[in-house]
Design an enzyme around this catalytic site. Structure first.
Site, PDB file in Angstrom:
ATOM      1  N   GLU A  73     -13.576  -9.250  13.817  1.00 28.34           N
ATOM      2  CA  GLU A  73     -14.037  -9.577  12.464  1.00 28.34           C
ATOM      3  C   GLU A  73     -14.619 -10.993  12.476  1.00 28.34           C
ATOM      4  OE1 GLU A  73     -10.520  -9.383   9.963  1.00 28.34           O
ATOM      5  OE2 GLU A  73     -11.068 -11.283   9.035  1.00 28.34           O
TER       6      GLU A  73
ATOM      7  N   ASN B 179      -8.939  -3.249  10.766  1.00 25.75           N
ATOM      8  CA  ASN B 179      -7.980  -3.760   9.776  1.00 25.75           C
ATOM      9  C   ASN B 179      -7.260  -2.558   9.149  1.00 25.75           C
ATOM     10  OD1 ASN B 179     -10.646  -5.087  10.018  1.00 25.75           O
ATOM     11  ND2 ASN B 179      -9.511  -6.784   9.194  1.00 25.75           N
TER      12      ASN B 179
ATOM     13  N   GLY C 127       0.780  -6.966   0.549  1.00 23.22           N
ATOM     14  CA  GLY C 127      -0.302  -7.594   1.309  1.00 23.22           C
ATOM     15  C   GLY C 127      -1.621  -7.641   0.564  1.00 23.22           C
TER      16      GLY C 127
ATOM     17  N   HIS D 129      -1.479  -8.217  11.183  1.00 20.23           N
ATOM     18  CA  HIS D 129      -1.463  -6.751  11.162  1.00 20.23           C
ATOM     19  C   HIS D 129      -0.227  -6.161  11.842  1.00 20.23           C
ATOM     20  CE1 HIS D 129      -6.196  -6.883  11.038  1.00 20.23           C
ATOM     21  NE2 HIS D 129      -5.642  -7.309   9.916  1.00 20.23           N
TER      22      HIS D 129
ATOM     23  N   GLU E 115      10.878  -4.603  -5.680  1.00 23.89           N
ATOM     24  CA  GLU E 115      10.003  -5.505  -4.925  1.00 23.89           C
ATOM     25  C   GLU E 115      10.652  -6.890  -4.869  1.00 23.89           C
ATOM     26  OE1 GLU E 115       7.016  -5.668  -3.100  1.00 23.89           O
ATOM     27  OE2 GLU E 115       7.684  -7.759  -3.005  1.00 23.89           O
TER      28      GLU E 115
ATOM     29  N   PHE F  79      -5.289  -1.532   6.242  1.00 23.08           N
ATOM     30  CA  PHE F  79      -4.739  -0.997   4.991  1.00 23.08           C
ATOM     31  C   PHE F  79      -5.350   0.309   4.515  1.00 23.08           C
ATOM     32  CE2 PHE F  79      -7.434  -4.311   2.619  1.00 23.08           C
ATOM     33  CZ  PHE F  79      -8.228  -3.412   1.917  1.00 23.08           C
TER      34      PHE F  79
ATOM     35  N   TYR G  52       0.823  -1.226   0.000  1.00 24.47           N
ATOM     36  CA  TYR G  52       0.000   0.000   0.000  1.00 24.47           C
ATOM     37  C   TYR G  52       0.849   1.266   0.000  1.00 24.47           C
ATOM     38  CZ  TYR G  52      -3.756  -3.240   0.601  1.00 24.47           C
ATOM     39  OH  TYR G  52      -4.632  -4.280   0.379  1.00 24.47           O
TER      40      TYR G  52
ATOM     41  N   VAL H 294      16.126  -5.416  -1.509  1.00 22.61           N
ATOM     42  CA  VAL H 294      17.116  -4.438  -1.035  1.00 22.61           C
ATOM     43  C   VAL H 294      17.674  -4.945   0.282  1.00 22.61           C
ATOM     44  CG1 VAL H 294      17.463  -2.058  -0.268  1.00 22.61           C
ATOM     45  CG2 VAL H 294      15.878  -2.551  -2.153  1.00 22.61           C
TER      46      VAL H 294
HETATM   47  P1  FAE Z   1       2.990  -4.553   2.573  1.00 22.64           P
HETATM   48  O1  FAE Z   1       1.633  -4.537   1.940  1.00 22.64           O
HETATM   49  O2  FAE Z   1       3.372  -5.638   3.454  1.00 22.64           O
HETATM   50  O3  FAE Z   1       4.047  -4.309   1.425  1.00 22.64           O
HETATM   51  C1  FAE Z   1       5.432  -4.340   1.637  1.00 22.64           C
HETATM   52  C2  FAE Z   1       6.088  -4.881   0.365  1.00 22.64           C
HETATM   53  O4  FAE Z   1       7.480  -4.623   0.428  1.00 22.64           O
HETATM   54  C3  FAE Z   1       5.932  -6.383   0.185  1.00 22.64           C
HETATM   55  O5  FAE Z   1       5.491  -6.656  -1.120  1.00 22.64           O
HETATM   56  C4  FAE Z   1       7.324  -6.931   0.451  1.00 22.64           C
HETATM   57  O6  FAE Z   1       7.608  -8.104  -0.289  1.00 22.64           O
HETATM   58  C5  FAE Z   1       8.196  -5.773   0.011  1.00 22.64           C
HETATM   59  N1  FAE Z   1       9.498  -5.708   0.683  1.00 22.64           N
HETATM   60  C6  FAE Z   1       9.748  -5.771   2.007  1.00 22.64           C
HETATM   61  N2  FAE Z   1      11.061  -5.646   2.266  1.00 22.64           N
HETATM   62  C7  FAE Z   1      11.673  -5.469   1.040  1.00 22.64           C
HETATM   63  C8  FAE Z   1      13.020  -5.300   0.640  1.00 22.64           C
HETATM   64  N3  FAE Z   1      14.025  -5.266   1.545  1.00 22.64           N
HETATM   65  N4  FAE Z   1      13.279  -5.178  -0.675  1.00 22.64           N
HETATM   66  C9  FAE Z   1      12.281  -5.230  -1.602  1.00 22.64           C
HETATM   67  N5  FAE Z   1      10.978  -5.407  -1.267  1.00 22.64           N
HETATM   68  C10 FAE Z   1      10.677  -5.516   0.044  1.00 22.64           C
HETATM   69  O7  FAE Z   1       3.164  -3.190   3.473  1.00 22.64           O
HETATM   70  N6  FAE Z   1      -5.555  -5.573   6.253  1.00 22.64           N
HETATM   71  C11 FAE Z   1      -6.763  -5.002   6.059  1.00 22.64           C
HETATM   72  O8  FAE Z   1      -6.893  -3.783   6.154  1.00 22.64           O
HETATM   73  N7  FAE Z   1      -7.860  -5.777   5.758  1.00 22.64           N
HETATM   74  C12 FAE Z   1      -7.794  -7.137   5.676  1.00 22.64           C
HETATM   75  O9  FAE Z   1      -8.804  -7.808   5.401  1.00 22.64           O
HETATM   76  C13 FAE Z   1      -6.518  -7.756   5.889  1.00 22.64           C
HETATM   77  N8  FAE Z   1      -6.383  -9.106   5.848  1.00 22.64           N
HETATM   78  C14 FAE Z   1      -5.116  -9.653   5.894  1.00 22.64           C
HETATM   79  C15 FAE Z   1      -4.960 -11.028   5.685  1.00 22.64           C
HETATM   80  C16 FAE Z   1      -3.681 -11.574   5.599  1.00 22.64           C
HETATM   81  C17 FAE Z   1      -3.515 -13.058   5.363  1.00 22.64           C
HETATM   82  C18 FAE Z   1      -2.543 -10.741   5.753  1.00 22.64           C
HETATM   83  C19 FAE Z   1      -1.144 -11.301   5.654  1.00 22.64           C
HETATM   84  C20 FAE Z   1      -2.694  -9.382   5.995  1.00 22.64           C
HETATM   85  C21 FAE Z   1      -3.970  -8.832   6.069  1.00 22.64           C
HETATM   86  N9  FAE Z   1      -4.160  -7.473   6.255  1.00 22.64           N
HETATM   87  C22 FAE Z   1      -5.403  -6.912   6.135  1.00 22.64           C
HETATM   88  C23 FAE Z   1      -3.023  -6.582   6.532  1.00 22.64           C
HETATM   89  C24 FAE Z   1      -2.612  -5.751   5.323  1.00 22.64           C
HETATM   90  O10 FAE Z   1      -2.446  -6.559   4.177  1.00 22.64           O
HETATM   91  C25 FAE Z   1      -1.321  -5.000   5.670  1.00 22.64           C
HETATM   92  O11 FAE Z   1      -1.597  -4.151   6.767  1.00 22.64           O
HETATM   93  C26 FAE Z   1      -0.791  -4.176   4.517  1.00 22.64           C
HETATM   94  O12 FAE Z   1      -0.520  -4.969   3.386  1.00 22.64           O
HETATM   95  C27 FAE Z   1       0.462  -3.411   4.929  1.00 22.64           C
HETATM   96  O13 FAE Z   1       0.772  -2.494   3.910  1.00 22.64           O
HETATM   97  P2  FAE Z   1       2.249  -1.922   3.768  1.00 22.64           P
HETATM   98  O14 FAE Z   1       2.270  -0.988   2.617  1.00 22.64           O
HETATM   99  O15 FAE Z   1       2.697  -1.422   5.092  1.00 22.64           O
END
Ligand code: FAE
Length: 528
Positions: free
Chosen positions: A381, A505, A135, A467, A60, A507, A40, A270
């Site tokens: 939830e 939640n 995510g 989360h 990524e 995001f 996100y 990275v």
């Molecule tokens: P994220 O979406 O985790 O993105 C970080 C990205 O950076 C990833 O693609 C990584 O692979 C990449 N990355 C990390 N380190 C490196 C590096 N060193 N070099 C290159 N790439 C890298 O972060 N949230 C909701 O609001 N509603 C839901 O229904 C919900 N359900 C969920 C169900 C599951 C199974 C999971 C795992 C999570 C859920 N979440 C939900 C949480 C939500 O997906 C999460 O809060 C966000 O995705 C976080 O967003 P960020 O942008 O912080």
């Protein structure tokens, strides 16, 4: 000797060395802006930079999920997971490990850069998405805006009227948030499980509320009618949805690429950040193949660096940079203020007449909202457990107002970044969830399920979170607009900014904060 000298003069020695050590850094590849991660926070940064006409490279570590396997699908199913399911594992590690204590859920798989990762720390493991879209590829799509009063409590220096008037609506519109049709919800077999949980909560005097989602409910109704290929109605979620879900690759990232200014490099992780003498940033990134082997180590340079690696990815990179001395001016708040959003999972056993249905949609649409209960604030939830059979289990993901926070620290002996979260800190979430579900059980004369989380008596899943939040909290590790303290032109836009909790939640909160940050940074810091 002469021959060697000749070869060296001609540059052959270097060629020889490179083939012997394929991981030697190549020449620096530079761009005005680099974004690390494509979840996100990263996706919002990429789009807004691209729209501002700034050439941007997104790095990524996960795959670009756009090619089909032998089954003709991009993602594998939850019921028969294959290598596409998890990030370099020999066996899947699903959140619900067992049913009737039997390991019916997990499967042996070949290591591969699959979509879901479970990162293990000492007393907590964290589920995260891996791939272009982060995510958004694996989550439940619940798109919930936090209570305004709680947001104000978490972010005292942020203008809440602006957040709720501008940035939250913008985030919801961009993410494609929609809601289930209440009439269809009341009649469809696919949400019988939710209606049964609502009845039990109502009997305990608790309030339930519909929650929006980014899954296209028009598509879901067509799935139910048999006119569209099933995805949410075929059990797909944690290993990716083949249809119906508006994940970031279909929203923010598609728009970012559409600007013509953004390039995404997948399978590039990275591992180090430093600063050159002219103040620009230098990144070292490992490019991996599908077996996980590092096939190239690349060096990138940029003027503006945006961190969107998520709570774990960003915190780990910056803690390592500070403590190994490559970015020594990062402050002590880097790595601090981490929490689980109070996550705890639990299952209840219903009476035989309170069925949950063999058919369950994977996208949750309702929560039990007891956040206003000052003595024990919980938002739970109502989660699906799609097994294709009637099992009478009501599942929940409780989000509790657990005030416990932990720190990431750098372990110089192993070079690893550790998370100091303890089992005692999880017990606080469990106690809060238990109070709420004891109430529901006592009002309905029902009991907990003991067979879902592995060990013989485990009722509450207290050892994982979906989360992860915090590690580089807004206003502490950064200023109020994500500018990292101690460095200029270095920004954070992801979940590491959120201080351990959002009450819902997360995001939508992460996306809205990123929108707010990008608008300010583009207006004030980056010359057009
Ligand atoms: P994220 O979406 O985790 O993105 C970080 C990205 O950076 C990833 O693609 C990584 O692979 C990449 N990355 C990390 N380190 C490196 C590096 N060193 N070099 C290159 N790439 C890298 O972060 N949230 C909701 O609001 N509603 C839901 O229904 C919900 N359900 C969920 C169900 C599951 C199974 C999971 C795992 C999570 C859920 N979440 C939900 C949480 C939500 O997906 C999460 O809060 C966000 O995705 C976080 O967003 P960020 O942008 O912080």
């Amino acid at each position: 000797m002469a021959a060697l000298q000749t070869a060296a003069t001609l540059g052959f020695t270097r060629v020889g060395l490179q083939s012997a050590h394929a991981v030697e850094p190549a020449a620096v590849e530079s761009a005005p802006a680099i974004v690390i991660g494509s979840g996100y926070g990263g996706a919002v940064a990429a789009l807004r930079l691209g729209q501002a006409g700034i050439r941007t490279v997104v790095l990524e570590m996960g795959r670009l999920w756009n090619t089909t396997g032998s089954d003709g699908k991009v993602f594998c199913t939850t019921t028969a997971p294959d290598q596409r399911s998890m990030w370099f594992r020999t066996r899947t590690e699903a959140p619900l490990a067992t049913f009737l204590w039997l390991d019916l859920v997990n499967r042996d798989i070949t290591p591969y850069p699959g979509a879901l990762d479970r990162v293990h720390y000492d007393a907590m493991s964290v589920y995260v998405g891996r791939g272009v879209g982060g995510g958004s590829l694996v989550n439940g799509g619940m798109a919930v805006t936090p209570l305004q009063s709680y947001f104000a409590e978490l972010f005292p220096t942020v203008d809440v009227n602006e957040m709720y008037g501008t940035w939250f609506p913008r985030a919801r519109a961009m993410l494609g948030v929609n809601s289930v049709d209440p009439a269809w919800f009341e009649s469809t077999e696919w949400y019988q499980f939710t209606r049964t949980s609502r009845k039990a909560a109502t009997a305990a005097g608790l309030k339930t509320t519909f929650v929006p989602n980014v899954y296209d409910f028009g598509y879901m109704q067509r799935e139910a009618a048999g006119t569209a290929t099933k995805s949410a109605l075929a059990g797909e979620v944690i290993y990716g949805n083949n249809y119906g879900k508006r994940s970031l690759d279909k929203t923010y990232l598609a728009a970012a690429l559409g600007t013509g200014n953004v390039t995404v490099h997948s399978l590039e992780k990275v591992r180090a950040i430093s600063r050159a003498g002219d103040g620009s940033y230098v990144l070292t990134a490992d490019r991996i193949d599908n077996t996980g082997k590092v096939v190239e180590t690349k060096s990138y340079g940029c003027t503006y660096l945006f961190l969107g690696g998520g709570s774990l990815g960003t915190s780990e990179l910056l803690v390592r940079a500070r403590d190994t001395g490559t970015l020594p001016d990062l402050n002590a708040n880097v790595g601090a203020g981490w929490g689980t959003n109070g996550n705890t999972m639990v299952g209840r056993a219903n009476h035989v007449w309170d069925t949950v249905g063999a058919n369950q949609a994977t996208m949750p649409v309702m929560g039990i909202d007891d956040w206003a209960n000052a003595g024990n604030p919980v938002f739970a939830e109502i989660a699906p457990l799609p097994m294709g059979i009637e099992h009478w289990v009501s599942m929940y993901l409780a989000i509790t107002k657990n005030p416990q926070r932990a720190k990431f620290t750098y372990d110089s002996a192993s070079g690893a970044v550790r998370l100091g979260w303890t089992a005692a800190q999880s017990a606080v979430s469990v106690a809060m969830a238990k109070k709420l579900f004891d109430r529901i059980n006592s009002a309905n004369a029902t009991i907990y399920r003991y067979d879902l989380f592995g060990s013989t008596s485990k009722v509450f899943a207290d050892d994982f979170t979906y989360h992860p939040l915090g590690g580089c909290v807004l206003g502490k590790a950064t200023d109020d607009y994500g500018r990292v303290k101690g460095y200029s032109k270095l920004y954070i836009t992801d979940g590491s900014l959120v201080p351990g909790s959002t009450g819902v939640n997360p995001f939508v909160t992460i996306t809205a904060l990123a929108e707010r940050i990008m608008a300010r940074v583009l207006a004030e810091d980056i010359a057009p």
